[in-house]
Design an enzyme around this catalytic site. Structure first.
Site, PDB file in Angstrom:
ATOM      1  N   TYR A 105     -11.129 -65.239  26.593  1.00  0.00           N
ATOM      2  CA  TYR A 105     -10.738 -64.377  27.712  1.00  0.00           C
ATOM      3  C   TYR A 105     -11.456 -63.025  27.611  1.00  0.00           C
ATOM      4  O   TYR A 105     -11.519 -62.427  26.521  1.00  0.00           O
ATOM      5  CB  TYR A 105      -9.215 -64.192  27.697  1.00  0.00           C
ATOM      6  N   LYS A 202       1.243 -67.064  31.581  1.00  0.00           N
ATOM      7  CA  LYS A 202       0.572 -68.241  32.119  1.00  0.00           C
ATOM      8  C   LYS A 202       1.541 -69.439  32.168  1.00  0.00           C
ATOM      9  O   LYS A 202       2.564 -69.361  32.794  1.00  0.00           O
ATOM     10  CB  LYS A 202      -0.689 -68.503  31.313  1.00  0.00           C
TER      11      LYS A 202
HETATM   12  O1  P1T Z   1      -2.796 -60.979  30.707  1.00  0.00           O
HETATM   13  P1  P1T Z   1      -2.078 -60.997  29.403  1.00  0.00           P
HETATM   14  O2  P1T Z   1      -0.692 -61.511  29.475  1.00  0.00           O
HETATM   15  O3  P1T Z   1      -2.188 -59.675  28.684  1.00  0.00           O
HETATM   16  O4  P1T Z   1      -2.831 -62.074  28.466  1.00  0.00           O
HETATM   17  C1  P1T Z   1      -4.142 -61.940  28.048  1.00  0.00           C
HETATM   18  C2  P1T Z   1      -4.751 -63.287  27.796  1.00  0.00           C
HETATM   19  C3  P1T Z   1      -4.797 -63.772  26.500  1.00  0.00           C
HETATM   20  N1  P1T Z   1      -5.322 -64.976  26.203  1.00  0.00           N
HETATM   21  C4  P1T Z   1      -5.814 -65.771  27.169  1.00  0.00           C
HETATM   22  C5  P1T Z   1      -6.388 -67.108  26.807  1.00  0.00           C
HETATM   23  C6  P1T Z   1      -5.769 -65.372  28.504  1.00  0.00           C
HETATM   24  O5  P1T Z   1      -6.253 -66.195  29.438  1.00  0.00           O
HETATM   25  C7  P1T Z   1      -5.238 -64.097  28.835  1.00  0.00           C
HETATM   26  C8  P1T Z   1      -5.187 -63.587  30.227  1.00  0.00           C
HETATM   27  N2  P1T Z   1      -6.064 -64.247  31.120  1.00  0.00           N
HETATM   28  C9  P1T Z   1      -6.193 -63.970  32.449  1.00  0.00           C
HETATM   29  C10 P1T Z   1      -5.517 -63.013  33.086  1.00  0.00           C
HETATM   30  C11 P1T Z   1      -7.162 -64.815  33.173  1.00  0.00           C
HETATM   31  O6  P1T Z   1      -7.152 -64.859  34.422  1.00  0.00           O
HETATM   32  O7  P1T Z   1      -7.959 -65.487  32.504  1.00  0.00           O
END
Ligand code: P1T
Length: 384
Positions: A105, A202
């Site tokens: 990410y 997610k």
């Molecule tokens: O957005 P948050 O709750 O802080 O999480 C970060 C995060 C951590 N690890 C992975 C694999 C992720 O996909 C994400 C957040 N990703 C998105 C917002 C996205 O659209 O890919």
């Protein structure tokens, strides 16, 4: 506890672990303890809760439930996925080195490369598809190997068991961000990982209505530092957010089955489509990680990425052509989303070893009627 972590099935734990009826009123659903503080019988004495940054009963329920789903002894909840990552990474010190899988990410890349480095922590990216290469090129300062599997957004699959073995051989820890799989499809601790990270925003929350993060581990020493940091840094989720996440996780299993079934229908549409040059999905025979995914995942999940034959402009245009797939960041909710990682979620990785192709489109396939999603994407592809 009404659940037995050792014998009860995943769905039973999701509905019952940490979620006994409340002791005073019998409330079947865990209440939202919307309080910042708790009355104490005497200075220095309390009944288990003293201040809501330190502890809150709704958060306790969430921590127990999520730990049970990951097969972990310890669970620690945070205000976001990045807050969870930041707090874990604060347990490293100047001179320590992180190996980051070369697809992750964009926000994780930004946190490690632009924030954590300010404290003197070093990092480098590595292709973790070859554990022997990691072993052969090991940096003695490496304390942590940090990876996602499947990765965001390229859906690369890394072998958790093999990488845990390499990390442990060199005295380092393996951290697996399990956001894309969810604990229903993959439980990294059982494969040797030391710590699991989630963006509960997610699949775990699952309804695109709350942001949160989570850490699960069986490492007693590491978790005592992380729990200290949770309170000392304070990136905690509020009780309403914990309640929403708890409500979401109860249906994780049934949602993941449907996400996967719908994703497989979408993959059938995309495979061999003239407007699509590559389909990236771990459930596709011929995907380089297919065999590992078969071994370490219950099913390939609901995320699908693909590359558009006509390139960057066509990929961007496609993301605005759909009717049901909404153009938006994030993933894992009941509704289908489409996005262009190069311009959106992974813009911060431009020019780095984690840069993504500019003809890439990422889908988070929701749980709507599968045929409707196929028709929507098919129409959008026809408009290119
Ligand atoms: O957005 P948050 O709750 O802080 O999480 C970060 C995060 C951590 N690890 C992975 C694999 C992720 O996909 C994400 C957040 N990703 C998105 C917002 C996205 O659209 O890919």
């Amino acid at each position: 506890m009404t659940t037995d972590r050792e014998t009860d099935g995943f769905e039973t734990r999701a509905i019952h672990a940490g979620q006994d009826p409340e002791s005073v009123t019998g409330s079947v659903i865990t209440p939202i303890f919307q309080t910042s503080t708790y009355a104490q019988p005497a200075p220095g004495e309390h009944t288990g809760y003293e201040y809501s940054r330190t502890g809150n009963p709704t958060r306790t329920a969430l921590q127990i439930a999520l730990a049970a789903l990951e097969g972990a002894r310890h669970g620690v909840a945070f205000a976001s996925g990045l807050a969870a990552e930041d707090t874990v990474l604060r347990s490293l010190g100047a001179g320590d080195h992180i190996v980051l899988g070369n697809d992750a990410y964009g926000g994780t890349f930004r946190l490690i490369s632009q924030v954590i480095t300010r404290g003197g922590v070093k990092w480098s990216a590595a292709d973790l598809t070859d554990p022997e290469l990691l072993d052969a090129t090991w940096n003695p300062a490496t304390r942590v190997v940090w990876m996602e599997t499947p990765t965001n957004p390229l859906l690369t699959v890394f072998d958790i068991e093999a990488l845990a073995e390499v990390a442990h051989k060199h005295g380092a820890k393996l951290v697996v961000d399990n956001t894309f799989a969810s604990p229903y499809l993959q439980q990294p601790l059982s494969l040797g990982a030391d710590l699991v990270i989630h963006s509960t925003t997610k699949y775990i929350g699952g309804h695109s209505d709350v942001v949160g993060g989570f850490v699960a581990t069986n490492d007693d020493d590491w978790v005592s530092d992380i729990t200290f940091l949770q309170n000392a840094v304070g990136a905690v989720p509020g009780p309403m957010d914990c309640f929403l996440t708890l409500r979401g996780l109860k249906t994780l299993g049934v949602r993941m089955d449907r996400h996967t079934a719908n994703a497989q229908q979408i993959v059938e549409l995309l495979t061999g489509h003239p407007e699509v040059s590559h389909v990236l999905y771990p459930g596709l025979e011929g995907h380089p990680g297919y065999d590992i995914a078969e071994r370490q995942m219950k099913a390939p999940g609901g995320m699908v990425s693909f590359r558009v034959t006509a390139g960057f402009e066509a990929a961007k245009a496609l993301t605005t052509n759909t009717r049901l797939f909404t153009l938006a960041e994030s993933l894992g909710g009941i509704e289908s989303l489409i996005e262009h990682p190069g311009v959106m979620t992974h813009a911060s990785a431009a020019g780095s070893p984690l840069e993504v192709p500019d003809d890439l489109v990422r889908l988070s396939v929701g749980i709507e009627t599968g045929d409707d999603l196929v028709a929507d994407l098919s129409d959008a592809l026809d408009q290119i």
